[in-house]
Enzyme design. Structure first.
Site, short mmCIF file in Angstrom:
data_model
loop_
_atom_site.label_atom_id
_atom_site.label_comp_id
_atom_site.label_asym_id
_atom_site.label_seq_id
_atom_site.Cartn_x
_atom_site.Cartn_y
_atom_site.Cartn_z
N CYS A 1 -10.72 2.36 1.00
CA CYS A 1 -10.48 3.73 0.43
C CYS A 1 -11.92 4.13 -0.24
CB CYS A 1 -9.30 3.53 -0.81
SG CYS A 1 -8.51 4.98 -1.17
N HIS B 1 -5.43 1.59 2.97
CA HIS B 1 -5.35 0.56 2.10
C HIS B 1 -4.43 -0.94 3.06
CE1 HIS B 1 -6.18 1.75 -1.84
NE2 HIS B 1 -6.12 2.75 -1.52
N GLU C 1 -4.16 -3.71 2.67
CA GLU C 1 -3.42 -4.88 1.99
C GLU C 1 -1.98 -4.71 1.71
OE1 GLU C 1 -5.27 -1.88 -1.39
OE2 GLU C 1 -5.63 -2.70 0.73
#
EC number: 6.3.4.2
Length: 544
Positions: A379, A512, A514
């Protein structure tokens, strides 16, 4: 079959692990073949956590549909593999906002709008909506017993159990049994008081999950059972463990899932969690280690990066290595310099908002680029990689529009609009809540790139949470200097992935990753970063 409900409350103190307990039980019930879903109720008055300071709230977890939610939904998805939606999290702000809108429309036909029945009915309606077409819905009530904000929710679930019947709803209370070191004793009194408070509100817990630093013996379980009016077999000890992924195993051994099945009159079809146990063993007993520099601006509150931290745990379990994160505050980096990177095997620059610490992040990226250290930017870590390249390679006086509206070269800027589900959405700097590019978006990956090697796909979907984009007016200049734009939106207007030629591993993404990493299936991008960093470490050892 009728949907069964499990209501999880917490007492004594916050951060006891209601979210992990709920996720672990959800995992066990799903492994037993039940079609489950999960719901987190947050008592705060904010509409969502999207505008809340990370130091107050921790991570904002983003779902596929763009909902900004509590970080516990991250636990839910990681443990159970579910893909949740906006229906799986709601706040007091949303409840009251909805009720007030109905009152303004005249939906209540002139009635005096009150907490009971109007607020509690709205809560019950939202709970039932989350339970549609499910065998079991697990509902976690945020906060602790005694919080004034939580009272309407406790009243709503009290009513629900009465309406549903005792075989269709279970109350689980998570509470603390503190260890007093001076006297070498575990104390049950806080649990007794917490349950008494719950009983005063008309709720009798069916099962107590007793959190403790050391294991409870049978006599303490008997004492809790007697004073809290539950069966001894329904006092479940959740003792501290080495990793949160061990909790489902521990709760299964304590008999939590069997106790729930018995209460809800559900069949015991057995459960196989051997693959999960192997993963836990790999995390607990690593064969080697790798050192990753984690450069961020919220490093003093690691909960702000919860999903990212967990994604490294997943990779460690997959490779049977310990991923050591060296936390580096980007502001400290500005003052102390790149000596902080001595001995690291890879450098990560994480996301964030605002100008504070930006020069430290740029310094970290320059160090990784010039020294051939594996680099992953996420990001803001992509946006700062763009700024660093513009300044130090293209020699531009460059910045992001977020940090400097007067910059002559806004290589990162607010885009006019983007496509979401076939509809154009306007970018905005005026309103903060819900105006970012949020949720899952498609990304087309160029073949013969590092990104394609990692994903082995040409079309992926990843979750976003950001407001600014790469300014494509500079695309040609970047490409001519060796910058690779390996991932773009299907209409080529938005840049999703960038990388560098002639670097061992340098990749940065606007999304993102994750948020889609799971314990048994680490995200391929983060997995590749850990793998390259580990190989870099091994290569350095061989050269010594």
């Amino acid at each position: 079959m009728n949907t069964k409900y499990i209501f999880i409350t917490g007492g004594v103190v916050s951060s006891l692990g209601k979210g992990i307990s709920s996720s672990s039980l959800g995992f066990l019930l799903k492994k037993r073949g039940f079609n489950i879903s999960m719901l987190k109720i947050d008592p705060y008055i904010n509409i969502d956590p999207g505008t809340m300071n990370p130091y107050q709230h921790g991570e904002v977890y983003v779902l596929d549909d763009g909902s900004e939610t509590d970080l516990d939904l991250g636990h839910y998805e990681r443990f159970t593999g579910l893909r949740l939606t906006k229906d799986n999290n709601f706040t007091t702000g949303q409840v009251y906002y909805s009720v007030i809108e109905k009152e303004r429309r005249g939906d209540y036909l002139g009635a005096t709008v009150q907490v009971i029945p109007h607020i509690t009915d709205e809560i019950k309606q939202r709970i039932k909506k989350a339970a549609l077409n499910k065998d079991i819905l697990l509902v976690e009530i945020g906060g602790t017993i005694g919080d004034i904000e939580g009272l309407p929710y406790l009243e709503a679930i009290r009513q629900l159990k009465l309406e549903l019947g005792s075989k269709n709803a279970v109350f689980i209370h998570v509470t603390l049994v503190p260890y007093i070191k001076v006297t070498d004793e575990l104390k049950t009194k806080p649990t007794q008081h917490s349950v008494k408070e719950l009983q005063s509100l008309g709720i009798q817990p069916d099962i107590i999950i007793a959190r403790s630093e050391i294991a409870l013996d049978d006599s303490l379980k008997q004492k809790i059972a007697l004073f809290c009016n539950v069966d001894e077999k329904d006092v479940i000890n959740a003792c501290d463990v080495d990793t949160v992924y061990e909790v489902p195993v521990a709760l299964n051994q304590e008999g939590l899932d069997l106790a729930v099945l018995s209460k809800l009159d559900l069949p015991d079809n057995g459960v196989d969690i051997n693959e999960w146990k192997k993963m836990v063993h790999s995390i607990k007993y690593p064969k080697d280690a790798v050192e990753i520099a984690f450069v961020g601006k919220y490093v003093s509150l690691k909960e702000a990066y919860k999903s990212l931290i967990e994604s490294f745990v997943h990779c460690g379990g997959n490779f049977n290595i310990k991923v050591n994160l060296r936390w580096i505050d980007s502001e400290e980096l500005e003052k102390d310099g790149t000596g902080l990177f001595s001995g690291v095997d890879g450098i990560l620059v994480a996301g964030g908002f605002g100008s504070r610490g930006i020069n430290g992040k740029i310094l970290a990226i320059q160090y990784a680029r010039e020294n051939g250290i594996p680099y992953l930017g996420i990001c803001l870590g992509m946006q700062t990689a763009v700024i660093e390249f513009a300044r130090n390679v293209l020699k531009l006086d460059a910045n992001s529009q977020e940090f400097d509206e007067t910059s002559p070269n806004k290589v990162i800027h607010i885009t006019d609009k983007w496509v979401k589900d076939g509809v154009y959405v306007e970018g905005s700097t005026k309103k903060l809540g819900g105006t970012m590019r949020l949720g899952s978006y498609p990304c087309v990956i160029e073949e013969n790139t590092l990104a394609h090697k990692i994903y082995n796909q040409t079309l992926i979907y990843e979750r976003h949470r950001h407001r600014y984009e790469f300014n494509t007016n500079y695309l040609k200049a970047f490409e001519e200097a060796g910058f690779v734009f390996s991932g773009k939106s299907p209409d080529d207007k938005l840049i999703e992935i960038v990388e560098l030629k002639n670097h061992p591993f340098f990749i940065a993404v606007q999304f993102h990753p994750e948020f889609q990493s799971r314990p048994l299936s680490p995200h391929p991008l983060i997995k590749a970063f850990v793998s390259y960093s580990y190989e870099s470490r091994r290569a350095k050892k061989r050269d010594l």
